[in-house]
Design an enzyme around this catalytic site. Structure first.
Site, PDB file in Angstrom:
ATOM      1  N   ARG A   1      12.451  29.560  45.470  1.00  0.00           N
ATOM      2  CA  ARG A   1      11.744  28.577  46.302  1.00  0.00           C
ATOM      3  C   ARG A   1      12.391  27.193  46.262  1.00  0.00           C
ATOM      4  O   ARG A   1      11.948  26.288  46.959  1.00  0.00           O
ATOM      5  CB  ARG A   1      10.295  28.485  45.841  1.00  0.00           C
ATOM      6  CG  ARG A   1      10.098  27.961  44.421  1.00  0.00           C
ATOM      7  CD  ARG A   1       8.675  28.249  43.963  1.00  0.00           C
ATOM      8  NE  ARG A   1       8.397  27.740  42.618  1.00  0.00           N
ATOM      9  CZ  ARG A   1       7.284  28.026  41.952  1.00  0.00           C
ATOM     10  NH1 ARG A   1       6.375  28.823  42.492  1.00  0.00           N
ATOM     11  NH2 ARG A   1       7.076  27.531  40.758  1.00  0.00           N
ATOM     12  N   GLU A   2      13.421  27.028  45.457  1.00  0.00           N
ATOM     13  CA  GLU A   2      14.012  25.706  45.282  1.00  0.00           C
ATOM     14  C   GLU A   2      15.106  25.490  46.331  1.00  0.00           C
ATOM     15  O   GLU A   2      16.290  25.409  46.049  1.00  0.00           O
ATOM     16  CB  GLU A   2      14.497  25.570  43.828  1.00  0.00           C
ATOM     17  CG  GLU A   2      13.300  25.617  42.886  1.00  0.00           C
ATOM     18  CD  GLU A   2      13.616  25.884  41.419  1.00  0.00           C
ATOM     19  OE1 GLU A   2      12.656  26.042  40.645  1.00  0.00           O
ATOM     20  OE2 GLU A   2      14.794  25.950  41.052  1.00  0.00           O
TER      21      GLU A   2
ATOM     22  N   ARG B   1       9.440  32.625  43.457  1.00  0.00           N
ATOM     23  CA  ARG B   1      10.360  32.041  42.474  1.00  0.00           C
ATOM     24  C   ARG B   1      11.293  33.078  41.849  1.00  0.00           C
ATOM     25  O   ARG B   1      12.459  32.815  41.563  1.00  0.00           O
ATOM     26  CB  ARG B   1       9.498  31.400  41.380  1.00  0.00           C
ATOM     27  CG  ARG B   1      10.213  31.035  40.087  1.00  0.00           C
ATOM     28  CD  ARG B   1       9.172  30.478  39.098  1.00  0.00           C
ATOM     29  NE  ARG B   1       9.656  30.406  37.740  1.00  0.00           N
ATOM     30  CZ  ARG B   1      10.069  29.285  37.158  1.00  0.00           C
ATOM     31  NH1 ARG B   1      10.101  28.158  37.827  1.00  0.00           N
ATOM     32  NH2 ARG B   1      10.470  29.283  35.901  1.00  0.00           N
TER      33      ARG B   1
ATOM     34  N   ARG C   1      14.854  33.140  32.792  1.00  0.00           N
ATOM     35  CA  ARG C   1      14.401  33.525  31.447  1.00  0.00           C
ATOM     36  C   ARG C   1      15.058  34.843  31.035  1.00  0.00           C
ATOM     37  O   ARG C   1      14.693  35.437  30.039  1.00  0.00           O
ATOM     38  CB  ARG C   1      12.870  33.739  31.424  1.00  0.00           C
ATOM     39  CG  ARG C   1      12.045  32.532  31.804  1.00  0.00           C
ATOM     40  CD  ARG C   1      12.078  31.441  30.744  1.00  0.00           C
ATOM     41  NE  ARG C   1      11.179  30.338  31.087  1.00  0.00           N
ATOM     42  CZ  ARG C   1      11.470  29.364  31.946  1.00  0.00           C
ATOM     43  NH1 ARG C   1      12.664  29.337  32.535  1.00  0.00           N
ATOM     44  NH2 ARG C   1      10.608  28.408  32.219  1.00  0.00           N
TER      45      ARG C   1
ATOM     46  N   SER D   1      15.031  22.640  41.362  1.00  0.00           N
ATOM     47  CA  SER D   1      14.098  21.567  41.670  1.00  0.00           C
ATOM     48  C   SER D   1      12.748  21.990  41.060  1.00  0.00           C
ATOM     49  O   SER D   1      12.587  23.174  40.744  1.00  0.00           O
ATOM     50  CB  SER D   1      13.983  21.364  43.188  1.00  0.00           C
ATOM     51  OG  SER D   1      13.297  22.428  43.810  1.00  0.00           O
TER      52      SER D   1
ATOM     53  N   TYR E   1       8.127  21.480  25.991  1.00  0.00           N
ATOM     54  CA  TYR E   1       7.953  22.720  26.756  1.00  0.00           C
ATOM     55  C   TYR E   1       9.165  23.584  26.423  1.00  0.00           C
ATOM     56  O   TYR E   1      10.306  23.168  26.620  1.00  0.00           O
ATOM     57  CB  TYR E   1       7.881  22.424  28.255  1.00  0.00           C
ATOM     58  CG  TYR E   1       7.788  23.662  29.109  1.00  0.00           C
ATOM     59  CD1 TYR E   1       6.607  24.414  29.150  1.00  0.00           C
ATOM     60  CD2 TYR E   1       8.874  24.090  29.870  1.00  0.00           C
ATOM     61  CE1 TYR E   1       6.522  25.546  29.922  1.00  0.00           C
ATOM     62  CE2 TYR E   1       8.790  25.232  30.655  1.00  0.00           C
ATOM     63  CZ  TYR E   1       7.609  25.956  30.671  1.00  0.00           C
ATOM     64  OH  TYR E   1       7.532  27.086  31.439  1.00  0.00           O
TER      65      TYR E   1
ATOM     66  N   GLU F   1      17.402  19.177  37.824  1.00  0.00           N
ATOM     67  CA  GLU F   1      16.209  19.365  38.648  1.00  0.00           C
ATOM     68  C   GLU F   1      16.266  18.310  39.750  1.00  0.00           C
ATOM     69  O   GLU F   1      16.044  17.124  39.500  1.00  0.00           O
ATOM     70  CB  GLU F   1      14.931  19.209  37.813  1.00  0.00           C
ATOM     71  CG  GLU F   1      14.800  20.195  36.665  1.00  0.00           C
ATOM     72  CD  GLU F   1      14.178  21.531  37.061  1.00  0.00           C
ATOM     73  OE1 GLU F   1      13.980  21.779  38.273  1.00  0.00           O
ATOM     74  OE2 GLU F   1      13.900  22.336  36.143  1.00  0.00           O
TER      75      GLU F   1
HETATM   76 ZN   LIG Z   1      14.100  26.296  38.880  1.00  0.00          ZN
END
Ligand SMILES: [Zn+2]
Length: 414
Positions: free
Chosen positions: A179-180, A228, A246, A296, A347, A370
């Protein structure tokens, strides 16, 4: 005529239903997060869809479905995290995004070998652009072929080189998170610039992968604006996909459920997209000095590691190079990018691509950029903002390359 009318009506209805509407989905915005709530935020992020990286000292935004809203509200209340509804209903925003994209697709046709910066390009368009660019620039550009995605799309990028042996190598990938959308135009701008300037090719061999998650990106541009993950089905679950950022084989952690936006996959490198990128990076560890993943939304520049606040051995160098880049972005009118260790905001992440490139000792300089958000939804800059983001980001990336070549650092182990 009546038949034609019905067909037109069918087409209209068909296109209206073609994508996920996000009707009733809300986006909640918290007060700036405090250190003591971060363990809970880390846990929540394995269930709920946080936009951007939740970080101490800054507000977090979380997207909730109508079913999730009351639970998330009460969890936040119990944690005494004050919050407000930032977006009451995502549906009109999603509808507007797709309508604008459809309108611009018709109004702005793609020309061969010309990247488009006033609308978002589709995966097929970018793939065609890559092939045309390679064909038109023999001896300078060559195809970077990293294999196939789960759904059989080609993982194609470009290598730009002056052809000399023994050059250092720099790497950029975009849109590993589907989605970025603001990331791929930045990758395309890198290609434009390096093609046009032989001096940049004398600095390094450039590897650029404009769409690192082709299935996800294609799905996001047609079916689900906020998709995503990858598109690999999960056995016995209706929830599809793995979080590719990940899934890299460095400190991979199995925690997470199929439906989570951060599901790390059944095993490290279960996703062919990640394995393709990771194997290339490992195979080119000797020449690779810089790895950059463009995401982003921020703006923020992050460097390894994501799992610990303990500084890596060359953290000073990573900070200095990132700061040089951020300073240039700001000086050309871009936003202020803080430059931080990935875990500085408490985080924690495992199996991210930059941690892999750094952690296996391939690239001594490794970053996640980002890029800025924007637009009425906050997440995605409108098409009219692409040119500005590309213009302000490129000088910072160029500086990053120049700086890292001029200031060699020691990789973790090599
Ligand atoms: Zn990302």
């Amino acid at each position: 005529m009546r038949l034609l009318g019905s067909i037109v009506l069918l087409l209209v209805v068909g296109s209206a239903l073609a994508y996920k509407t996000y009707s009733g989905y809300q986006v909640l915005k918290t007060a700036p997060l405090t250190p003591n709530v971060m363990p809970y935020i880390n846990k929540m992020s394995r269930i709920y869809d946080f936009w951007g990286t939740p970080v101490v000292g800054r507000p977090a935004t979380v997207m909730v479905s109508p079913e999730e809203a009351s639970v998330v509200n009460s969890v936040l209340n119990r944690l005494r995290i004050s919050h407000e509804v930032m977006i009451e209903d995502l549906a009109p925003i999603v509808e507007q995004d797709f309508a604008e994209q459809e309108r611009l697709m018709r109004a702005i046709p793609r020309q061969p070998r010309v990247a488009v910066y006033n609308r978002y390009m589709t995966f097929d368009e970018i793939d065609a652009h890559i092939h045309e660019t390679v064909d038109a620039n023999p001896g300078v550009a060559s195809l970077l072929d990293l294999g196939l995605s789960t759904e059989g799309r080609e993982l194609h990028g470009i290598k730009l080189s002056n052809g000399a042996a023994g050059q250092p190598a720099v790497w950029f990938d975009c849109a590993i998170h589907a989605r970025e959308w603001i990331a791929p135009p930045v990758c395309l701008r890198i290609i434009d610039e390096v093609l046009a300037d032989p001096a940049l090719r004398d600095l390094a061999d450039w590897y650029v992968l404009p769409i690192a998650n082709p299935d996800g990106y294609s799905f996001a541009t047609t079916d689900d604006r906020f998709w995503r993950k990858t598109r690999r089905p999960n056995p016995g679950s209706t929830c599809v996909g793995t979080d590719p950022n990940r899934n890299f084989d460095f400190l991979w952690d199995s925690a997470g459920t199929y439906c989570s936006e951060t599901f790390p996959g059944a095993s490290a490198f279960s996703e062919p997209e990640c394995a393709g990128i990771g194997n290339f990076i490992a195979a080119n560890a000797d020449s690779l000095i810089l790895y950059v993943a463009l995401h982003s939304y921020g703006p923020i520049i992050l460097y390894p590691f994501g799992h610990t606040v303990d500084p890596v051995p060359n953290a000073d160098d990573l900070l200095a190079a990132g700061t040089a880049s951020a300073t240039v972005i700001e000086s050309v009118g871009g936003p202020t990018y803080p430059v931080e260790n990935s875990a500085a905001g408490l985080y924690f992440t495992f199996g991210a691509s930059d941690d892999y490139a750094y952690g296996i000792g391939a690239a001594g300089y490794a970053y996640t950029y980002e890029l800025p958000g924007g637009g009425s939804g906050g997440f995605n800059p409108p098409a009219s903002a692409i040119q500005r983001v590309v213009d302000e980001t490129w000088p910072g990336l160029k500086t990053l390359v120049e700086y890292t070549i001029a200031n060699p650092t020691t990789p973790l182990k090599k």
